[in-house]
Design an enzyme around this catalytic site. Structure first.
Site, PDB file in Angstrom:
ATOM      1  N   ASP A 130       0.840  -1.185   0.000  1.00 18.44           N
ATOM      2  CA  ASP A 130       0.000   0.000   0.000  1.00 18.44           C
ATOM      3  C   ASP A 130       0.883   1.246   0.000  1.00 18.44           C
ATOM      4  O   ASP A 130       1.858   1.326   0.751  1.00 18.44           O
ATOM      5  CB  ASP A 130      -0.879  -0.031   1.255  1.00 18.44           C
ATOM      6  CG  ASP A 130      -1.846   1.124   1.328  1.00 18.44           C
ATOM      7  OD1 ASP A 130      -2.773   1.170   0.505  1.00 18.44           O
ATOM      8  OD2 ASP A 130      -1.669   1.980   2.225  1.00 18.44           O
ATOM      9  N   GLU A 177       1.623   0.226  -5.035  1.00 20.78           N
ATOM     10  CA  GLU A 177       1.173   1.503  -5.583  1.00 20.78           C
ATOM     11  C   GLU A 177       2.344   2.481  -5.655  1.00 20.78           C
ATOM     12  O   GLU A 177       2.910   2.821  -4.612  1.00 20.78           O
ATOM     13  CB  GLU A 177       0.084   2.103  -4.703  1.00 20.78           C
ATOM     14  CG  GLU A 177      -1.170   1.254  -4.595  1.00 20.78           C
ATOM     15  CD  GLU A 177      -2.147   1.804  -3.580  1.00 20.78           C
ATOM     16  OE1 GLU A 177      -3.339   1.935  -3.925  1.00 20.78           O
ATOM     17  OE2 GLU A 177      -1.737   2.098  -2.439  1.00 20.78           O
TER      18      GLU A 177
END
Length: 632
Positions: A323, A352
């Site tokens: 994340d 990400e």
């Protein structure tokens, strides 16, 4: 000891034994707390024990506090008592491997006593190249909570162990659905212990991106959240079943922030160390969640590495999704890749390449797009995503739903986002560095995005757009990623941020598998086709440049040939994507007969049961569809 005066470089610990190390004859506790004046270990006999017995710890070198307790402390519970400003504060160990309900107590874990039968030698899936992966994202609760799922252990880890489950329509659900669809990797939204729900209450909901104890499993997904052993046993039972079914497991990990600062074991044990602050001493918020951890600091970097290696070794996890990975510094991510590849050379690492806000970490040190080159780490390809469907939550359109002028961006994604030629230059060095997707848990799910941006379209056109989007993902070079349920047009009723919206919004509606059976069958067979054709999942940029050649085609279409060096593949193949509302003609690269194995209705390697079965010299591509042909 003042944190402002401490020289942290004098207190770096490199040992691999932080936490509680259990042996039948004794247990050793080690915790890093260099600025605390006193630390005790408090032992509880059971998860519901109200009173514990405290044992003073000994200050050791490098900021370590140490305790050795003689005797068998198998699966008993413990915390630390820290002296802070004259008051004792109790906290779980950040390195604890188990916990009582809601992380109230850590656990001295005896894995050999807890492990399910057959765990140590259970059958692992065969290694595959990363580009041969097909990732399927799913939340533990969403998967089985539907009353029509036919699954007994609704919302639990054990739901993934059940075979033979069916919907009210008699179609496969649960594990059988995953096997039928043919995915290779199951990406689980966070399963570590998170703070946003009360584990004592059934039915509470959250995605789980609010970590508390990183090395502990979330208790609400177990059948008994009070006893820390139950979640460990049931999660491992799930892993055995998935592994022996040929499915690998990816953990979604959130090391970039914690639920809060004040109650975090990090802050209680070592104030003002683990989190980033600006020049004014204010905690920065690059995560958008109120804080961000400082991966560039040696002991935070060590914690992340130790935690990942623990999950990879103890639970045999096959991959990690990070994340807000740009909040981690480049050196940390490189070290993560190096260390995890030692454990499993085929482990998947991706995340990400952005932050959730402004970070105090220098921009050039952030692990952003382009920084992954040569690291064996993949990135979510938001450029390809946006070119396919438009923006995430608005009415902007992409290739599949009406926009023109996107041909070069679609081509770039199809070619694996590598430097394909002078005109098509991507961020990736190799196709294994791009995660190709059109939706994930964040933002509008694919079908809801299509509804919002194409209100005038017919139901049939919207279904075709959904199918076309997934077809592009599954026929492109790189690593395909499917949000669970999009293969049968899952909806979240227009909710673009459903992190705490409950089962009625998030739960899989298994009835849609029957209603949208044509799309489901299409995607299932396209998955099988991709897995059978090595040329559709090439692992090197140089191979793509040799095998893939784009063809001239009309506006709002992309067509290309794949010429395979592998004798078991169809070769050459032509793949054509048409996003027009009308059929188009595409001149085929070689004269003669071409067999159609995918059209607007079906994917069938034996040939079409509906529509044209062969083309000569020229192909007619139906509206809003993907066609695949090979030279006879």
């Amino acid at each position: 000891m003042s944190n402002d005066l401490i020289k942290w470089e004098n207190y770096i610990y490199s040992g691999n034994d932080l936490g509680a190390t259990y042996n039948k004859a004794f247990t050793v506790f080690k915790v890093w707390a260099p600025t605390r004046d006193d630390v005790k270990t408090i032992i509880y006999e059971s998860y519901d024990d109200k009173q514990g017995k405290a044992y003073p710890m000994i200050r050791d070198e490098n900021g370590i506090w140490f305790l050795r307790l003689e005797g068998d402390y198998s699966n008993k519970y413990y915390n630390y008592l820290v002296l802070a400003n004259g008051k004792e504060i109790e906290t779980p160990d950040p390195y604890t491997k188990g916990a009582a309900v809601n992380g109230s107590k850590g656990m001295i874990v005896d894995f050999q006593l807890i492990n399910p039968k057959g765990w140590d030698n259970h059958l692992m899936p065969k290694p595959i190249e990363s580009t041969q992966s097909i990732i399927y994202e799913m939340h533990i609760r969403d998967f089985s909570i539907d009353r029509n799922s036919g699954i007994k252990n609704k919302g639990k880890y054990l739901a993934f162990t059940e075979k033979g489950t069916k919907s009210i329509d008699g179609l496969a659900t649960g594990l059988d659905h995953l096997l039928e669809l043919g995915i290779t990797h199951l990406h689980l939204l966070p399963v570590f212990d998170f703070s946003s729900i009360d584990e004592t209450k059934e039915g509470e909901y959250n995605w789980g991106y609010d970590p508390y104890l990183y090395n502990v499993l979330e208790g609400s997904y177990s059948t008994n959240p009070y006893d820390g052993a139950v979640r460990i046993k049931e999660f491992k039972e799930m892993i055995i079943k998935l592994h022996e079914s040929g499915i690998r497991i990816i953990m979604d990990v959130v090391y970039n922030h914690t639920f809060n600062i004040e109650k975090s074991p990090f802050e209680i044990l070592v104030p003002n160390y683990y989190y980033r602050r600006n020049i004014n001493g204010i905690y920065t918020n690059g995560s958008g969640c109120g804080n961000e951890t400082a991966s560039e600091k040696p002991m935070m970097r060590k914690f992340i590495l130790d935690s990942l290696k623990y999950w990879a070794k103890e639970y045999k996890i096959d991959g990690f999704r990070f994340d807000l990975m740009a909040l981690h510094d480049i050196d940390t991510m490189k070290e993560i890749s190096k260390e995890l590849k030692k454990i499993n050379p085929h482990i998947l690492i991706y995340g990400e390449p952005w932050t959730g806000g402004d970070s105090s970490l220098d921009y050039e040190l952030q692990f952003r797009k382009g920084k992954q080159r040569g690291t064996e780490i993949a990135l979510f390809n938001d450029d390809f995503r946006n070119s396919i469907k438009g923006d995430n939550d608005g009415i902007q359109r992409g290739f599949i739903n009406g926009a023109s002028g996107l041909k070069s961006e679609i081509k770039k994604g199809i070619a694996g986002s590598i430097d394909y030629n002078f005109e098509l230059k991507g961020f990736a060095q190799e196709p294994s560095e791009t995660i190709n997707y059109v939706s994930s848990h964040d933002n509008l799910i694919l079908f809801d995005k299509i509804l919002k941006s194409n209100g005038y379209a017919t139901d049939e056109e919207r279904e075709r757009m959904n199918r076309l989007a997934l077809s592009i993902i599954l026929t492109s070079q790189g690593i395909p990623f499917i949000q669970g349920g999009t293969e049968f047009l899952r909806t979240k009723k227009g909710n673009h941020n459903s992190y705490n919206s409950g089962d009625s919004i998030n739960g899989i509606d298994w009835n849609r598998k029957k209603y949208y059976s044509d799309t489901y069958e299409y995607i299932k067979n396209l998955v099988a086709l991709r897995k059978s054709q090595k040329v559709m999942a090439l692992d090197r940029g140089e191979k793509i440049r040799k095998s893939l050649e784009f063809l001239d085609s009309p506006d709002k279409t992309v067509a290309y040939t794949l010429t395979s060096p592998y004798k078991e593949d169809y070769s050459p193949m032509v793949i054509a994507h048409n996003s027009n509302r009308d059929e188009v003609k595409i001149k085929l690269p070689l004269r003669g007969e071409w067999k159609v194995i995918a059209n607007e209705s079906e994917v069938n390697v034996r040939g079409m049961s509906r529509g044209v079965k062969y083309f000569i010299d020229e192909a007619i591509i139906a509206p809003l569809s993907t066609y695949i042909l090979y030279k006879v």
